[in-house]
Design a protein around this motif. Structure first.
Motif, short mmCIF file in Angstrom:
data_model
loop_
_atom_site.label_atom_id
_atom_site.label_comp_id
_atom_site.label_asym_id
_atom_site.label_seq_id
_atom_site.Cartn_x
_atom_site.Cartn_y
_atom_site.Cartn_z
N ILE A 71 31.19 23.13 57.34
CA ILE A 71 29.88 22.45 57.44
C ILE A 71 29.19 22.47 56.08
O ILE A 71 28.65 21.45 55.62
N SER A 72 29.23 23.61 55.41
CA SER A 72 28.59 23.72 54.09
C SER A 72 29.27 22.79 53.09
O SER A 72 28.59 22.16 52.26
N GLN A 73 30.60 22.67 53.15
CA GLN A 73 31.32 21.77 52.24
C GLN A 73 30.92 20.31 52.47
O GLN A 73 30.73 19.55 51.52
N ILE A 74 30.79 19.92 53.75
CA ILE A 74 30.38 18.55 54.07
C ILE A 74 28.97 18.29 53.53
O ILE A 74 28.69 17.24 52.94
N GLN A 75 28.09 19.24 53.72
CA GLN A 75 26.71 19.08 53.23
C GLN A 75 26.69 18.96 51.70
O GLN A 75 25.92 18.15 51.15
N ASP A 76 27.53 19.72 51.03
CA ASP A 76 27.59 19.64 49.56
C ASP A 76 28.13 18.29 49.11
O ASP A 76 27.63 17.70 48.13
N ILE A 77 29.18 17.79 49.80
CA ILE A 77 29.77 16.50 49.43
C ILE A 77 28.74 15.38 49.56
O ILE A 77 28.55 14.57 48.64
N VAL A 78 28.06 15.36 50.69
CA VAL A 78 27.07 14.30 50.92
C VAL A 78 25.88 14.48 49.97
O VAL A 78 25.37 13.49 49.41
N GLY A 79 25.46 15.72 49.77
CA GLY A 79 24.32 15.98 48.89
C GLY A 79 24.55 15.51 47.47
O GLY A 79 23.63 15.04 46.79
N SER A 80 25.78 15.61 47.01
CA SER A 80 26.09 15.19 45.63
C SER A 80 26.07 13.68 45.46
O SER A 80 26.07 13.18 44.33
N ARG A 81 26.06 12.93 46.59
CA ARG A 81 26.11 11.46 46.52
C ARG A 81 24.77 10.80 46.79
O ARG A 81 24.64 9.59 46.67
N ILE A 82 23.83 11.56 47.23
CA ILE A 82 22.52 10.98 47.58
C ILE A 82 21.60 10.98 46.35
O ILE A 82 21.48 11.97 45.66
#
Length: 700
Positions: free
Chosen positions: A689-700
């Motif tokens: 879950i933390s990895q998914i949040q980091d991936i999306v956060g880096s693109r916003i």
């Protein structure tokens, strides 16, 4: 489909027309001789002539009409015109006496639409609804959200020519297209300025829209060269990829700027078309059918329907059932499900909670009652088992035809081998037919509703699994999620003893190295299907064969399917091995995504051939994963870690994709409930879950 065949197919269920035809034909025949003489002159059987004159004719072919008309000194057209009603419900009032071919065409087309039954063998047809029972269905427009009613498409903004009507199965797409056709017909006859509507199924589009056919049709209908044609194309989701491509290319061709195209399609199939053809960008307006509101639409329709039937007592039953069966309200907001419920109530079938556990329960009740009713009425001459078996066989051939764009000579051969069953209502009234003028035969087109095809395919698989019948024909087809959702539900309705018996049969099948009578490639498909169903039996413990194949199979698709089956039973050791393979092996990761895309229909390729390149939209896979992540059923909890790893994989493989704020919240809440005591698994889930949040956060 030829116009005459449309018209005469419709007459098979029109009692009023049969009575008018009896009066007209009897009077004309008496001037020409006895029934015996007419039978001899026409080569039509005496019993058929007797049935016509008694008002009992229900399945007349064009050839029969031509022969009978010639024998009494008239023509088929004159006989048809004489037997038609003196007026029609909308402004094609003069169609019967108007000699202009295009007006007569519209009159015939209108009759075919209005005489189409609401359900197989139903006493009421679309005419029963039109116009006072028609519900202004809720619609969401993609281009202009201020629009609220489909009527807006009858008089669209200048330059708008391409329209798509989308929705889930049973949401009313075909009904909407029929209504638009009737409204356009009204406008054309009134002032001639509106486009000329031609209602057609997607499977027939190539035949009628080729340059030669189109030119010939314009000449035959005496249409002016500058008359715009509105192609009302139904069932784009019910044909194969080649035909879909043909329809879309035809609609989007710059050469067709004077033609209007209306298509109906399931929303999920259209999402696939967006990827292949960028269809969404080229359609001027897209209207998506929405579920009905219970108070505003469902109750009004039920009240109007039962009032028109003069059965207010049944309306009371309907309301009582909706109050006492909580899940019933969730079904009837879908128009086709509501139609099935009304059928059962009208048949005075007592409704129970068990009928509305899932879609399979509802369709199963309808189908079994349908077969029972036809047997009781004496209109079915064959045993129930043989009718059901033939329904299943036809369903498989129709499903194959849809997948591979094949007319299926096997289907024609099957029908010809069982020609006597066409008159058996238990079999034939579940289908739509047309009379092929060129070949002089009744040709089977489709089930009356596509979801009936999907249910009967599922019933065929369940029948094979539970009766000891040959499993190979059922398992050799690759079913989509729509069919498998019926099968999964059906398996859960089986008793524990039946599910154990199914386990033994499938386990034995999976240990056979060579399957007799199968083609190359079938073995892999049959193996995958057998593993899939083993994993959904909900047995007390995981079948040993699943664990063995998950850990030791050399076939990567087999290993993946068996691993997911074992995970559904909560086997943590298999889950650890499988998840580790997905995280460490790019090949396993790509395979996992590829199978998901093919299975849920984001691509039309078979799951055994498709390889994801990171460019394909994953709309349906994404929706499915997020739906499961927001649920806390035992099944969804078991799949939680795999779903999150798969979601992470799709995001990683598509560098520009992000999740919405709402979707991120679903992911954040996807942690295990407190009662899940496996700490290690919970930590891995939180880590992903933390990895998914980091991936999306880096693109916003």
């Amino acid at each position: 489909m030829p116009l005459d065949s449309q018209f005469w197919h419709a007459l098979r269920i029109d009692d009023a027309f049969a009575q008018r035809l009896a009066t007209v034909y009897r009077a004309l025949r008496k001037r020409s001789g006895t029934q015996d003489a007419v039978a001899a002159a026409s080569s039509v059987g005496l019993k058929s002539i007797e049935r016509i004159e008694q008002g009992k004719a229900r399945a007349l072919s064009v050839w029969q009409i031509e022969q009978l008309a010639q024998a009494i000194g008239t023509t088929a057209d004159e006989l048809i015109e004489s037997a038609r009603p003196s007026r029609t419900p909308i402004s094609v009032t003069g169609a019967a006496s108007d000699t202009r071919p295009h007006v007569r065409f519209l009159g015939n087309q209108e009759l075919a639409i209005l005489n189409a039954p609401l359900l197989p063998g139903a006493r009421t047809s679309f005419r029963f609804l039109w116009p006072d029972l028609v519900i202004s269905a809720p619609v969401q427009f993609h281009r202009n959200p201020l629009l609220q009613k489909l009527d807006a498409l009858v008089d669209p903004p200048s330059g708008y020519t391409k329209f798509a009507i989308l929705g889930t199965p049973g949401s009313g797409k075909t009904t909407a297209l029929r209504l638009l056709t009737l409204q356009l017909t009204h406008r054309f006859v009134d002032n001639g300025a509106a486009p000329f509507p031609i209602y057609i199924h997607a499977r027939d589009i190539d035949t009628l829209t080729s340059e030669i056919s189109l030119s010939s049709m314009r000449l035959k209908l005496a249409l002016e060269e500058d008359t715009s044609i509105a192609w009302m194309v139904d069932g784009l989701d019910e044909v194969g990829p080649h035909t879909r491509t043909s329809v879309i290319e035809r609609a989007l061709s710059p050469q067709n700027h004077r033609e209007l195209f209306f298509i109906t399609c399931r929303s999920d199939v259209f999402a696939e078309l967006e990827y292949i053809h960028n269809a969404d960008a080229y359609f001027d307006e897209i209207a998506e059918m929405r579920d009905w509101d219970f108070d505003q639409h469902v109750l009004k329709y039920a009240s109007d329907y039962f009032s028109k039937m003069q059965r207010s007592d049944l309306l009371e039953h309907f309301q009582s059932y909706c109050d006492s069966i909580a899940s019933l309200r969730l079904f009837v907001i879908n128009p086709f499900h509501l139609t099935l419920v009304i059928y059962l109530i009208h048949a005075e079938k007592r409704l129970t909670n068990e009928m509305f556990l899932d879609r399979f329960s509802l369709y199963d009740q309808f189908y079994k009652h349908w077969i029972y009713r036809e047997r009781t009425r004496g209109t079915s001459g064959r045993g129930s088992d043989s009718v059901v078996a033939l329904h299943i066989e036809v369903a498989r051939l129709l499903y194959t035809r849809r997948s591979f764009d094949d007319h299926s000579a096997e289907l024609d051969e099957l029908v010809s081998q069982h020609s006597e069953i066409i008159a058996d209502t238990a079999f034939s009234h579940l289908f739509q037919w047309h009379y092929d003028l060129a070949d002089g035969v009744q040709r089977l087109d489709s089930f009356r509703h596509e979801t009936l095809l999907e249910y009967i395919l599922a019933a065929g698989v369940l029948r094979a699994l539970t009766t000891g019948a040959n499993l190979l024909p059922s398992l050799s087809l690759q079913y989509n999620n729509d069919v498998n959702s019926f099968i999964r539900s059906g398996l859960l309705h089986c008793s524990t003893a039946k599910r154990k018996a199914i386990e033994r049969r499938l386990s034995a099948l999976l240990q056979v190295e060579s399957l007799p009578g199968t083609f190359p490639g079938d073995h892999e498909r049959i193996t995958e299907q057998a593993i899939y169903y083993l994993g959904r039996l909900d047995l007390p413990q995981c079948p040993d064969i699943l664990i063995s194949l998950a850990l030791h199979s050399e076939n990567s698709i087999t290993r993946r399917a068996a691993s997911l089956g074992a995970i559904l039973y909560g086997d943590l050791s298999v889950e650890r091995v499988f998840i580790e393979e997905l995280l460490s092996s790019s090949a396993a990761d790509i395979l996992n995504r590829s199978v998901q895309l093919a299975y849920f229909g984001d691509v039309s390729d078979p799951m055994f051939n498709f390889v994801d390149d990171g460019a394909v939209p994953w709309t349906k896979v994404r929706e499915t994963i997020l739906t499961r992540l927001s649920s806390h059923t035992s099944r969804d909890i078991h799949l939680r870690l795999w779903d999150l790893v798969t979601l992470r994989s799709f995001l990683t493989s598509r560098p520009t994709d992000v999740l919405s704020r709402e979707e991120l919240q679903v992911v954040a809440n996807a942690t295990l409930p407190a009662q899940d005591l496996d700490v290690g698994r919970g930590l891995r889930i939180q880590n992903i879950i933390s990895q998914i949040q980091d991936i999306v956060g880096s693109r916003i």
